[in-house]
Write a protein that holds these residues in place. Structure first.
Motif, mmCIF file in Angstrom:
data_model
loop_
_atom_site.group_PDB
_atom_site.id
_atom_site.type_symbol
_atom_site.label_atom_id
_atom_site.label_comp_id
_atom_site.label_asym_id
_atom_site.label_seq_id
_atom_site.Cartn_x
_atom_site.Cartn_y
_atom_site.Cartn_z
ATOM 1 N N HIS A 33 0.823 -1.219 0.000
ATOM 2 C CA HIS A 33 0.000 0.000 0.000
ATOM 3 C C HIS A 33 0.852 1.262 0.000
ATOM 4 O O HIS A 33 1.542 1.566 0.967
ATOM 5 C CB HIS A 33 -0.937 0.021 1.207
ATOM 6 N N HIS A 51 1.048 5.437 -2.105
ATOM 7 C CA HIS A 51 0.465 6.405 -3.052
ATOM 8 C C HIS A 51 1.659 7.198 -3.575
ATOM 9 O O HIS A 51 1.963 8.262 -3.037
ATOM 10 C CB HIS A 51 -0.483 7.413 -2.393
ATOM 11 N N HIS A 84 -9.249 1.479 2.080
ATOM 12 C CA HIS A 84 -8.814 1.975 3.396
ATOM 13 C C HIS A 84 -9.882 1.567 4.405
ATOM 14 O O HIS A 84 -11.047 1.916 4.238
ATOM 15 C CB HIS A 84 -8.679 3.497 3.375
ATOM 16 N N HIS A 114 -4.913 -0.642 6.792
ATOM 17 C CA HIS A 114 -4.833 0.036 8.098
ATOM 18 C C HIS A 114 -5.423 -0.810 9.222
ATOM 19 O O HIS A 114 -4.708 -1.238 10.098
ATOM 20 C CB HIS A 114 -5.450 1.442 8.082
ATOM 21 N N ASP A 120 2.008 3.302 3.053
ATOM 22 C CA ASP A 120 1.175 4.454 2.755
ATOM 23 C C ASP A 120 2.058 5.501 2.062
ATOM 24 O O ASP A 120 3.087 5.144 1.496
ATOM 25 C CB ASP A 120 0.477 4.984 4.008
HETATM 26 ZN ZN LIG Z 1 -3.520 5.073 1.837
#
Ligand SMILES: [Zn+2]
Length: 382
Positions: free
Chosen positions: A60, A62, A200, A257, A312
């Motif tokens: 995960h 971005h 998420h 998460h 993340d």
């Molecule tokens: Zn994220």
């Protein structure tokens, strides 16, 4: 044919630590040939101090938010964090591209070989054309009101098609339960057959409060964004119990998460009727950055669920380095054996992204990358 013969204090093969005195043999290009006893390995063995393991899978990230490094204040809670992202995410094209290139280099150097990457835009397309990393692109869509569902989905589909020209590793995914309408969930689900999706999940306590009782910080979020939620009625169920049944077509789901996931939620996952595989992705440094909390990892282990790791983005992390996530897990949960955490970071991530034919373990024919862990650092060596 030229071979590389690699020996270290310890070799982790993606599943377990091998007995000592084993040698990993690869072709010059990194394709795994075999693992043999040192007495059968012949000459020219390279010796390393530390642990050798397959390349990491960052499930995960971005990458397109890399220009937000050091921009978003820490420990403000998720609602304020989201508002800050919306405020700062636009930037000049060259600033965004430069930040992504630095992030790509950092991921590579610290041992990441494949990334499950959230894309809200096509910003990362040109980077990925030349990157040495494997990317699975999760084209993310949001929109909490049903009347904008089709428009939003069409925009995502357009981005998805652009990424499909680059690789086949793409899927259209919901941002989060609180930002996707039931109609949009339905459109995503229709496109999800045979795909790995991510979402998420339960990143803040407020998320459960909203779905259960329509109270808490999300009311402020919707008001700030001008989203009309009058037609939404409290569901008396948690976020996960609301969204999971809406993604029945997905082959695999990565829930990201899980900071406020409970035993009741895990029971709900175990009792679901579909065969789909669930993966729980941990990004502890981001959880500490945003909410100053970490998920109940011991609860996930007790329930023997599939766990994978992610970083993340630079909006909520100070590095994109899977080994730093491993160190944080060890700090908060010192009783979890390193072997388990390395498995999450390698073969489990590869299975979640459906790339375990090539990545995640030292098995003949794979080209998983080789990482050296020593002096509290991970470095890619092949
Ligand atoms: Zn994220």
């Amino acid at each position: 044919m030229a071979y590389r013969k690699i020996k270290a204090n310890k070799i982790f093969d993606g599943y377990t630590f091998l007995e000592t005195n084993k040698v990993l043999i690869t072709q010059a290009n990194g394709i795994i040939e075999t693992i043999v006893d040192v007495k059968d390995a012949g000459d020219d063995i390279q010796n390393f101090n530390g642990i050798i393991c397959p390349g990491f899978i960052n499930a995960h990230c971005h990458i397109e938010l890399s220009h937000l490094k050091n921009k978003i204040p820490q420990q403000t809670g998720l609602v304020e964090f989201i508002l800050q992202i919306l405020k700062y995410r636009n930037a000049d094209e060259d600033i965004k591209q430069h930040a992504m290139q630095l992030a790509d280099q950092e991921l590579y150097n610290t041992g990441t070989v494949a990334v499950g990457d959230i894309c809200n835009t096509n910003d990362s397309l040109s980077l990925k054309k030349h990157s040495k990393i494997h990317w699975h692109n999760f084209i993310e869509v949001s929109g909490f009101n049903n009347d904008i569902a089709e428009t939003r989905f069409e925009i995502a589909k357009n981005i998805y098609e652009q990424f499909c020209k680059l690789s086949l590793s793409n899927s259209i995914v919901p941002h989060a339960p609180y930002s996707v309408s039931t109609k949009l969930f339905n459109l995503i689900n229709q496109s999800a057959i045979g795909k790995t999706l991510c979402i998420h999940n339960q990143e803040t306590l407020t998320e459960n409060e909203f779905f259960q009782d329509k109270i808490g910080g999300f009311l402020h979020l919707y008001e700030s964004l001008g989203v009309d939620i009058t037609s939404f009625l409290p569901l008396q169920k948690t976020s996960l119990q609301y969204w999971l049944p809406q993604l029945k077509n997905a082959k695999k789901i990565i829930a990201v998460h899980n900071t406020f996931t409970t035993q009741a939620d895990i029971n709900f996952v175990k009792n679901k009727k579909t065969e789909q595989e669930m993966y729980f992705c941990l990004c502890p440094n981001a959880n500490l950055y945003i909410e100053n909390t970490v998920p109940a990892i011991d609860l996930l282990i007790k329930n023997q669920v599939n766990i994978v790791l992610g970083t993340d983005s630079y909006a909520s992390n100070t590095q994109l380095n899977i080994f730093e996530e491993i160190k944080t897990i060890q700090k908060y949960f010192p009783n979890i054996p390193l072997q388990n955490i390395l498995k999450w970071a390698t073969i489990n991530g590869a299975k979640a992204l459906e790339i375990n034919d090539k990545f995640g373990s030292f098995e003949k024919g794979k080209i998983p990358g080789i990482v050296l862990i020593n002096n509290e650092k991970a470095t890619r060596i092949l």
